[in-house]
Motif scaffolding. Structure first.
Motif, PDB file in Angstrom:
ATOM      1  N   LYS A 191       8.252 -13.246  -5.998  1.00  0.00           N
ATOM      2  CA  LYS A 191       8.656 -13.772  -7.211  1.00  0.00           C
ATOM      3  C   LYS A 191       7.521 -14.347  -8.094  1.00  0.00           C
ATOM      4  CE  LYS A 191      12.244 -15.606  -7.297  1.00  0.00           C
ATOM      5  NZ  LYS A 191      13.301 -14.913  -8.098  1.00  0.00           N
ATOM      6  N   SER A 192       5.985 -13.849  -7.951  1.00  0.00           N
ATOM      7  CA  SER A 192       5.175 -13.995  -8.636  1.00  0.00           C
ATOM      8  C   SER A 192       5.320 -13.126 -10.133  1.00  0.00           C
ATOM      9  CB  SER A 192       3.868 -13.505  -7.831  1.00  0.00           C
ATOM     10  OG  SER A 192       3.696 -12.057  -7.923  1.00  0.00           O
ATOM     11  N   ASP A 193       4.289 -13.401 -10.881  1.00  0.00           N
ATOM     12  CA  ASP A 193       4.643 -12.770 -12.463  1.00  0.00           C
ATOM     13  C   ASP A 193       3.626 -11.663 -12.258  1.00  0.00           C
ATOM     14  OD1 ASP A 193       1.934 -14.260 -12.254  1.00  0.00           O
ATOM     15  OD2 ASP A 193       2.368 -15.162 -14.016  1.00  0.00           O
ATOM     16  N   TRP A 194       2.586 -11.328 -11.060  1.00  0.00           N
ATOM     17  CA  TRP A 194       1.702 -10.380 -11.298  1.00  0.00           C
ATOM     18  C   TRP A 194       2.245  -9.181 -10.127  1.00  0.00           C
ATOM     19  CZ3 TRP A 194       0.191  -9.679  -6.213  1.00  0.00           C
ATOM     20  CH2 TRP A 194       0.126 -10.613  -5.250  1.00  0.00           C
ATOM     21  N   TYR A 195       3.021  -9.248  -8.995  1.00  0.00           N
ATOM     22  CA  TYR A 195       3.191  -8.384  -8.095  1.00  0.00           C
ATOM     23  C   TYR A 195       3.894  -6.948  -8.562  1.00  0.00           C
ATOM     24  CZ  TYR A 195       4.362  -6.153  -3.407  1.00  0.00           C
ATOM     25  OH  TYR A 195       4.085  -5.310  -2.334  1.00  0.00           O
ATOM     26  N   PRO A 251      -4.174  -5.941 -11.723  1.00  0.00           N
ATOM     27  CA  PRO A 251      -4.926  -5.187 -10.700  1.00  0.00           C
ATOM     28  C   PRO A 251      -4.012  -5.525  -9.233  1.00  0.00           C
ATOM     29  CG  PRO A 251      -6.594  -6.381 -12.105  1.00  0.00           C
ATOM     30  CD  PRO A 251      -5.064  -6.710 -12.446  1.00  0.00           C
ATOM     31  N   ARG A 252      -3.519  -6.558  -9.029  1.00  0.00           N
ATOM     32  CA  ARG A 252      -2.964  -6.951  -7.606  1.00  0.00           C
ATOM     33  C   ARG A 252      -1.607  -6.088  -7.357  1.00  0.00           C
ATOM     34  NH1 ARG A 252      -3.045 -13.099  -8.875  1.00  0.00           N
ATOM     35  NH2 ARG A 252      -2.466 -12.122 -10.693  1.00  0.00           N
ATOM     36  N   CYS A 253      -1.057  -5.522  -8.447  1.00  0.00           N
ATOM     37  CA  CYS A 253       0.161  -4.988  -8.340  1.00  0.00           C
ATOM     38  C   CYS A 253      -0.001  -3.620  -7.586  1.00  0.00           C
ATOM     39  CB  CYS A 253       0.690  -4.637  -9.559  1.00  0.00           C
ATOM     40  SG  CYS A 253       2.326  -3.593  -9.627  1.00  0.00           S
ATOM     41  N   PRO A 254       0.713  -3.460  -6.701  1.00  0.00           N
ATOM     42  CA  PRO A 254       0.273  -2.246  -5.655  1.00  0.00           C
ATOM     43  C   PRO A 254       0.848  -0.727  -6.531  1.00  0.00           C
ATOM     44  CG  PRO A 254       2.301  -3.355  -4.857  1.00  0.00           C
ATOM     45  CD  PRO A 254       1.689  -4.126  -5.798  1.00  0.00           C
ATOM     46  N   LYS A 255       1.797  -0.950  -7.432  1.00  0.00           N
ATOM     47  CA  LYS A 255       2.184   0.140  -8.079  1.00  0.00           C
ATOM     48  C   LYS A 255       0.847   1.096  -8.270  1.00  0.00           C
ATOM     49  CE  LYS A 255       4.868   2.244 -12.154  1.00  0.00           C
ATOM     50  NZ  LYS A 255       4.139   3.252 -11.919  1.00  0.00           N
ATOM     51  N   ASP A 256       1.193   2.623  -8.173  1.00  0.00           N
ATOM     52  CA  ASP A 256       0.119   3.581  -8.457  1.00  0.00           C
ATOM     53  C   ASP A 256      -1.067   3.277  -7.489  1.00  0.00           C
ATOM     54  OD1 ASP A 256       1.490   4.837 -10.355  1.00  0.00           O
ATOM     55  OD2 ASP A 256       0.635   3.592 -11.932  1.00  0.00           O
ATOM     56  N   GLY A 257      -1.102   2.245  -6.585  1.00  0.00           N
ATOM     57  CA  GLY A 257      -2.281   2.230  -5.695  1.00  0.00           C
ATOM     58  C   GLY A 257      -2.247   3.619  -4.613  1.00  0.00           C
ATOM     59  N   TRP A 258      -3.509   3.838  -4.025  1.00  0.00           N
ATOM     60  CA  TRP A 258      -3.812   4.921  -3.100  1.00  0.00           C
ATOM     61  C   TRP A 258      -4.093   4.284  -1.795  1.00  0.00           C
ATOM     62  CZ3 TRP A 258      -7.956   7.745  -6.463  1.00  0.00           C
ATOM     63  CH2 TRP A 258      -7.539   8.262  -7.522  1.00  0.00           C
ATOM     64  N   LEU A 259      -3.432   4.921  -0.914  1.00  0.00           N
ATOM     65  CA  LEU A 259      -3.834   4.541   0.566  1.00  0.00           C
ATOM     66  C   LEU A 259      -5.067   5.006   0.832  1.00  0.00           C
ATOM     67  CD1 LEU A 259      -2.188   3.377   3.277  1.00  0.00           C
ATOM     68  CD2 LEU A 259      -1.702   5.996   3.688  1.00  0.00           C
ATOM     69  N   ILE A 260      -5.730   4.220   1.342  1.00  0.00           N
ATOM     70  CA  ILE A 260      -7.214   4.405   1.787  1.00  0.00           C
ATOM     71  C   ILE A 260      -7.345   4.324   3.255  1.00  0.00           C
ATOM     72  CG2 ILE A 260      -8.170   4.326  -0.564  1.00  0.00           C
ATOM     73  CD1 ILE A 260      -9.338   1.476   0.523  1.00  0.00           C
ATOM     74  N   LYS A 261      -6.760   3.459   3.938  1.00  0.00           N
ATOM     75  CA  LYS A 261      -6.797   2.955   5.203  1.00  0.00           C
ATOM     76  C   LYS A 261      -5.459   2.474   5.956  1.00  0.00           C
ATOM     77  CE  LYS A 261      -8.533  -0.858   7.074  1.00  0.00           C
ATOM     78  NZ  LYS A 261      -9.910  -1.761   7.157  1.00  0.00           N
ATOM     79  N   GLN A 262      -5.255   3.090   6.960  1.00  0.00           N
ATOM     80  CA  GLN A 262      -4.231   2.662   7.941  1.00  0.00           C
ATOM     81  C   GLN A 262      -4.897   2.300   9.381  1.00  0.00           C
ATOM     82  OE1 GLN A 262      -0.199   4.979   8.187  1.00  0.00           O
ATOM     83  NE2 GLN A 262      -1.524   6.359   7.166  1.00  0.00           N
TER      84      GLN A 262
END
Length: 165
Positions: free
Chosen positions: A47-51, A57-68
């Motif tokens: 419900k946030s205005d940023w996710y 920058p906090r939006c995960p869209k286009d983020g790269w997986l760097i660790k599991q």
């Protein structure tokens, strides 16, 4: 038990914004009407205005997986495996933060292929994600990658954090 799915491949691959906008409204409505059944962490980020704002920058869209990371526990006295903890760390799209998705008491992880990899040959960024609560009480997090791969994580609880670089 039927799991909800708002951002189907049909929605994500359709030209224009109409189907996506409709799916997003339905998803937001689902979160609002089920917020008492969902963890506060999920409700707060969705419900946030940023996710879902790709300019943040906090939006995960286009983020790269760097660790599991996965932690399995085994009770030697009960001789049983206890539910696991699973963590996904993304490098944010602007490369200025890490996004941490921590799943507690995990009962199932379906994560096919190398989706989200930082390796250029497997470059497959995070596209969008959705949370839902199943009738049996489990939280379900579906993550859609650009390649069309979908990861599904079922757990009891969830935490999210951001670390600035």
């Amino acid at each position: 038990m039927k799991e909800l799915q708002f951002f189907t491949e049909k929605v994500l691959s359709s030209p224009g914004e109409r189907l996506f906008s409709e799916a997003f409204k339905e998803y937001q409505s689902y979160i609002e009407s089920n917020k008492s059944k969902l963890p506060d962490t999920v409700v707060n980020i969705v419900k946030s205005d940023w996710y879902f704002n790709a300019r943040d920058p906090r939006c995960p869209k286009d983020g790269w997986l760097i660790k599991q990371r996965i932690e399995n526990e085994f009770s030697t006295t009960e001789r049983q495996k206890k539910p696991a903890e699973y963590e996904i760390t993304l490098l944010g799209a602007y490369h200025d933060c890490h996004l941490h998705f921590v799943y507690k008491s995990v009962v199932e992880i379906d994560a096919p292929g190398n989706a989200g990899s930082l390796l250029e040959k497997d470059y497959d960024p995070w596209r969008i994600d959705e949370f839902s609560r199943r009738d049996d009480g489990y939280l379900v997090h579906k993550i859609y990658f650009l390649s069309g791969k979908v990861w599904t994580i079922k757990c009891q609880s969830f935490e999210f954090g951001v670390t600035n670089l």
